[in-house]
Design a protein around this motif. Structure first.
Motif, PDB file in Angstrom:
ATOM      1  N   LEU A  63       0.799  -1.224   0.000  1.00  0.00           N
ATOM      2  CA  LEU A  63       0.000   0.000   0.000  1.00  0.00           C
ATOM      3  C   LEU A  63       0.832   1.275   0.000  1.00  0.00           C
ATOM      4  N   LYS A  64       2.127   1.120   0.133  1.00  0.00           N
ATOM      5  CA  LYS A  64       2.994   2.293   0.160  1.00  0.00           C
ATOM      6  C   LYS A  64       2.826   3.121  -1.112  1.00  0.00           C
ATOM      7  N   GLY A  65       2.736   4.418  -0.896  1.00  0.00           N
ATOM      8  CA  GLY A  65       2.580   5.324  -2.026  1.00  0.00           C
ATOM      9  C   GLY A  65       1.143   5.630  -2.380  1.00  0.00           C
ATOM     10  N   ARG A  66       0.208   4.792  -1.935  1.00  0.00           N
ATOM     11  CA  ARG A  66      -1.207   5.049  -2.214  1.00  0.00           C
ATOM     12  C   ARG A  66      -1.968   5.486  -0.959  1.00  0.00           C
ATOM     13  N   PHE A  67      -1.562   4.946   0.184  1.00  0.00           N
ATOM     14  CA  PHE A  67      -2.255   5.259   1.444  1.00  0.00           C
ATOM     15  C   PHE A  67      -1.351   6.113   2.330  1.00  0.00           C
ATOM     16  N   THR A  68      -1.954   7.039   3.043  1.00  0.00           N
ATOM     17  CA  THR A  68      -1.226   7.871   3.993  1.00  0.00           C
ATOM     18  C   THR A  68      -2.024   7.966   5.286  1.00  0.00           C
ATOM     19  N   MET A  69      -1.354   7.664   6.373  1.00  0.00           N
ATOM     20  CA  MET A  69      -1.993   7.778   7.690  1.00  0.00           C
ATOM     21  C   MET A  69      -1.394   8.969   8.430  1.00  0.00           C
ATOM     22  N   PHE A  70      -2.266   9.755   9.055  1.00  0.00           N
ATOM     23  CA  PHE A  70      -1.771  10.871   9.844  1.00  0.00           C
ATOM     24  C   PHE A  70      -2.744  11.151  10.978  1.00  0.00           C
ATOM     25  N   LYS A  71      -2.312  11.941  11.931  1.00  0.00           N
ATOM     26  CA  LYS A  71      -3.146  12.187  13.094  1.00  0.00           C
ATOM     27  C   LYS A  71      -3.193  13.672  13.423  1.00  0.00           C
ATOM     28  N   ASP A  72      -4.260  14.045  14.098  1.00  0.00           N
ATOM     29  CA  ASP A  72      -4.422  15.395  14.616  1.00  0.00           C
ATOM     30  C   ASP A  72      -4.679  15.247  16.109  1.00  0.00           C
ATOM     31  N   ILE A  73      -3.648  15.485  16.896  1.00  0.00           N
ATOM     32  CA  ILE A  73      -3.774  15.297  18.338  1.00  0.00           C
ATOM     33  C   ILE A  73      -4.793  16.258  18.933  1.00  0.00           C
ATOM     34  N   THR A  74      -4.899  17.453  18.387  1.00  0.00           N
ATOM     35  CA  THR A  74      -5.834  18.437  18.930  1.00  0.00           C
ATOM     36  C   THR A  74      -7.280  17.981  18.777  1.00  0.00           C
ATOM     37  N   LYS A  75      -7.522  17.119  17.797  1.00  0.00           N
ATOM     38  CA  LYS A  75      -8.867  16.592  17.571  1.00  0.00           C
ATOM     39  C   LYS A  75      -9.000  15.141  18.021  1.00  0.00           C
ATOM     40  N   ASN A  76      -7.905  14.594  18.562  1.00  0.00           N
ATOM     41  CA  ASN A  76      -7.916  13.181  18.986  1.00  0.00           C
ATOM     42  C   ASN A  76      -8.398  12.271  17.864  1.00  0.00           C
ATOM     43  N   THR A  77      -7.872  12.534  16.680  1.00  0.00           N
ATOM     44  CA  THR A  77      -8.374  11.879  15.479  1.00  0.00           C
ATOM     45  C   THR A  77      -7.215  11.401  14.621  1.00  0.00           C
ATOM     46  N   VAL A  78      -7.384  10.224  14.027  1.00  0.00           N
ATOM     47  CA  VAL A  78      -6.449   9.740  13.024  1.00  0.00           C
ATOM     48  C   VAL A  78      -7.192   9.585  11.708  1.00  0.00           C
ATOM     49  N   TYR A  79      -6.435   9.681  10.643  1.00  0.00           N
ATOM     50  CA  TYR A  79      -7.012   9.636   9.301  1.00  0.00           C
ATOM     51  C   TYR A  79      -6.265   8.620   8.452  1.00  0.00           C
ATOM     52  N   LEU A  80      -6.948   8.125   7.453  1.00  0.00           N
ATOM     53  CA  LEU A  80      -6.313   7.286   6.457  1.00  0.00           C
ATOM     54  C   LEU A  80      -6.737   7.809   5.088  1.00  0.00           C
ATOM     55  N   GLN A  81      -5.811   8.454   4.416  1.00  0.00           N
ATOM     56  CA  GLN A  81      -6.066   8.949   3.074  1.00  0.00           C
ATOM     57  C   GLN A  81      -5.735   7.843   2.089  1.00  0.00           C
TER      58      GLN A  81
END
Length: 125
Positions: A63-81
């Motif tokens: 999945l490298k290059g297609r998926f990106t995971m990141f987080k926003d600590i201020t929102k206590n949220t993680v994302y998967l693009q």
């Protein structure tokens, strides 16, 4: 502790989706977060994870290059693009959390004590 995953849906091949996982009852500081997925008839597999210290991010090799995971600590949220989606990406996507995991166990589902309810991703024309 609750993990609320959302953002799934039906998308055509080549399309994009962004999954969201909102955590409550814990703070992302010092917590390892990960995404797993499970296709019908298959075992749950690791997609991506952010380790609790240092922010080390790891992805399934395919999945490298297609998926990106990141987080926003201020929102206590993680994302998967997820970009350039393929039919084989179809499945239920789960977010997971652990406060005790070691880096070498990042990709092992049984290492996680908290799981969201899952969100369905279907890639089809």
């Amino acid at each position: 502790v609750q993990l609320q995953a959302s953002g799934g849906g039906l998308v055509q091949p080549g399309g994009s989706l962004r999954l969201t996982c909102v955590a409550s009852g814990l703070t992302l500081r010092g917590i390892t977060m990960a995404w797993f997925r499970q296709a019908p008839g298959k075992e749950r597999e690791f997609v991506a994870g952010i380790f609790r210290t240092g922010g080390t991010t790891s992805y399934a090799d395919s999945l490298k290059g297609r998926f990106t995971m990141f987080k926003d600590i201020t929102k206590n949220t993680v994302y998967l693009q997820m970009n350039n989606l393929k039919p084989e990406d179809t499945g239920v996507y789960y977010c997971a959390a652990s406060s005790r995991i070691i880096l070498s166990m990042l990709r092992v589902p049984s290492s996680y004590g908290y799981w969201g309810q899952g969100t369905q991703v279907t890639v089809s024309s």
